[in-house]
Design a protein around this motif. Sequence first.
Motif, PDB file in Angstrom:
ATOM      1  N   LYS A 182       0.904  -1.324  -0.142  1.00  0.00           N
ATOM      2  CA  LYS A 182      -0.062   0.061   0.015  1.00  0.00           C
ATOM      3  C   LYS A 182       0.782   1.300  -0.245  1.00  0.00           C
ATOM      4  CE  LYS A 182      -3.611  -0.303   2.553  1.00  0.00           C
ATOM      5  NZ  LYS A 182      -4.510  -0.285   3.759  1.00  0.00           N
ATOM      6  N   VAL A 183       0.633   2.182  -0.978  1.00  0.00           N
ATOM      7  CA  VAL A 183       1.149   3.246  -0.913  1.00  0.00           C
ATOM      8  C   VAL A 183       0.150   4.655  -0.555  1.00  0.00           C
ATOM      9  CG1 VAL A 183       2.484   4.974  -2.401  1.00  0.00           C
ATOM     10  CG2 VAL A 183       2.751   2.493  -2.866  1.00  0.00           C
ATOM     11  N   MET A 184       0.763   5.429   0.443  1.00  0.00           N
ATOM     12  CA  MET A 184       0.046   6.458   0.918  1.00  0.00           C
ATOM     13  C   MET A 184       0.734   7.725   0.870  1.00  0.00           C
ATOM     14  SD  MET A 184      -0.910   4.306   4.523  1.00  0.00           S
ATOM     15  CE  MET A 184      -1.501   5.598   5.377  1.00  0.00           C
ATOM     16  N   ARG A 185      -0.030   8.913   0.989  1.00  0.00           N
ATOM     17  CA  ARG A 185       0.228  10.215   0.999  1.00  0.00           C
ATOM     18  C   ARG A 185       0.529  10.450   2.600  1.00  0.00           C
ATOM     19  NH1 ARG A 185      -3.980  10.288  -2.792  1.00  0.00           N
ATOM     20  NH2 ARG A 185      -3.225  11.056  -4.835  1.00  0.00           N
ATOM     21  N   PRO A 186       1.212  11.601   2.554  1.00  0.00           N
ATOM     22  CA  PRO A 186       1.420  11.824   3.983  1.00  0.00           C
ATOM     23  C   PRO A 186       0.129  12.248   4.979  1.00  0.00           C
ATOM     24  CG  PRO A 186       2.870  13.335   2.855  1.00  0.00           C
ATOM     25  CD  PRO A 186       2.038  12.632   2.101  1.00  0.00           C
ATOM     26  N   VAL A 197      -4.822   7.031   0.489  1.00  0.00           N
ATOM     27  CA  VAL A 197      -4.130   5.924  -0.024  1.00  0.00           C
ATOM     28  C   VAL A 197      -4.186   6.244  -1.451  1.00  0.00           C
ATOM     29  CG1 VAL A 197      -4.447   3.372  -0.738  1.00  0.00           C
ATOM     30  CG2 VAL A 197      -5.030   4.043   1.677  1.00  0.00           C
ATOM     31  N   ILE A 198      -2.827   5.841  -1.957  1.00  0.00           N
ATOM     32  CA  ILE A 198      -2.347   6.131  -3.556  1.00  0.00           C
ATOM     33  C   ILE A 198      -2.785   5.006  -4.446  1.00  0.00           C
ATOM     34  CG2 ILE A 198      -0.902   6.812  -5.232  1.00  0.00           C
ATOM     35  CD1 ILE A 198       0.541   8.421  -2.979  1.00  0.00           C
ATOM     36  N   SER A 199      -2.424   3.836  -3.874  1.00  0.00           N
ATOM     37  CA  SER A 199      -2.618   2.484  -4.272  1.00  0.00           C
ATOM     38  C   SER A 199      -2.459   1.515  -3.524  1.00  0.00           C
ATOM     39  CB  SER A 199      -1.458   2.345  -5.658  1.00  0.00           C
ATOM     40  OG  SER A 199      -0.137   2.381  -5.147  1.00  0.00           O
ATOM     41  N   ILE A 241       3.116  -0.719   4.108  1.00  0.00           N
ATOM     42  CA  ILE A 241       2.852   0.494   3.899  1.00  0.00           C
ATOM     43  C   ILE A 241       4.086   1.369   3.357  1.00  0.00           C
ATOM     44  CG2 ILE A 241       0.705   0.329   5.192  1.00  0.00           C
ATOM     45  CD1 ILE A 241       2.339   2.154   7.251  1.00  0.00           C
ATOM     46  N   PHE A 242       3.767   2.257   2.533  1.00  0.00           N
ATOM     47  CA  PHE A 242       4.851   3.325   2.108  1.00  0.00           C
ATOM     48  C   PHE A 242       4.345   4.602   1.999  1.00  0.00           C
ATOM     49  CE2 PHE A 242       7.523   5.538  -1.011  1.00  0.00           C
ATOM     50  CZ  PHE A 242       8.770   5.379  -0.322  1.00  0.00           C
TER      51      PHE A 242
END
Length: 380
Positions: free
Chosen positions: A153-157, A161-163, A286-287
Amino acid sequence: LLVRQRSANVHKHIFTGVAAASYPLAERLFRTVLHVYHKLLRKPVSEQSCQHRSYQQAAEQAKQTSGARPYSYRMPQLDVAIIGAGPGGLTAAHAITRAAPSLKVGVFERTRTIERRGAGLGLDINGQKALRAIKPDLQRQLMDTAAFLHTTKVMRPNGSVISATPLRSETRLELEKQGIKTPCLLGWSELQQMLLNELPDGTFVHLGMEFDRYTEDADSVTVHFKKHEEPVQAGLLVASDGYFSRVRRQCVDDGPAEFARTLMWRARLPADVAAGTGIDMDGTSIFVQDTGRFLFGYPISSGDVVWTAAINDEKLQQLGVSASDMMMRMHSSRIDYTTQDTQGYRKQEATKGEEAKKRCIQALSGYCKPVMKLIADTPA
């Protein structure tokens, strides 16, 4: 892998940075050690006894021992001396004894106790193939112990969730048929314990032995340790003593480490504590990405999770923080694990862990509340 040869007859060899990084590296290590094996057998080796203890026995015996040599009474004469009993050093011990079982191998560790420390790591395809080439049972144990991801999972600050990408593909399914499953994630100390428990009988291990220097002559390497008058003689010296290897420093003389202009924190905490922050890492990594900084978290073995945070000096300046000042404070937080006062460094570790958390929170200011709570709730 660096091999230093003093003559065409290959009398002395020093390996630096040996680790189970790839299958070709394991093959090369086997071939080189077999060559060294024939050279070493030109001279008889002392029959002084060597012994190995399991992880639990080692920890218990270390607690009851005030001296620096809880595993053996006398120093042996060795064919191979390995500096560092982390995963790299223990993997090297397995590889060497696999290639040449009759060699006497000793592992020397500067810490006085073997217990859980460190964060987590991942072994991908090449790492698993290398472990299986060295000892198939180790790779099977790895599969039983490790945690595996099904989603990244890619997230913004701000927490959005971006993806969210499932980790299933035909390539991965084909690898699983071959007994290889990735990404394979586990605790640093779990890997250390697994390697230690599976060392062959006769492997010699020493705690509380901090490397000082080595000297060479025509036939051997003599290894000297701090606060110990009795040196160790061996035909082969393996340096697995970390990023700031003292053996490498003497052998290669490539100067001090250079600042890469990025500061980093790593931590480990129970999964239920992480779940209490609102961040689910059950089979999910998570990133949290941002310009000049990030936080990466993932599950590992034993029901824990690991997070890594990093920030570059340019981003720190934008936040009004001096990178050099923070580096000085980070240096002051280093823990001396060589001390005999176990209770004392436990207190020191907790105090300085809290200081490190405060710096990390300062570096990631502006991140969403769950991320900041994840850092704040991490045990010191």
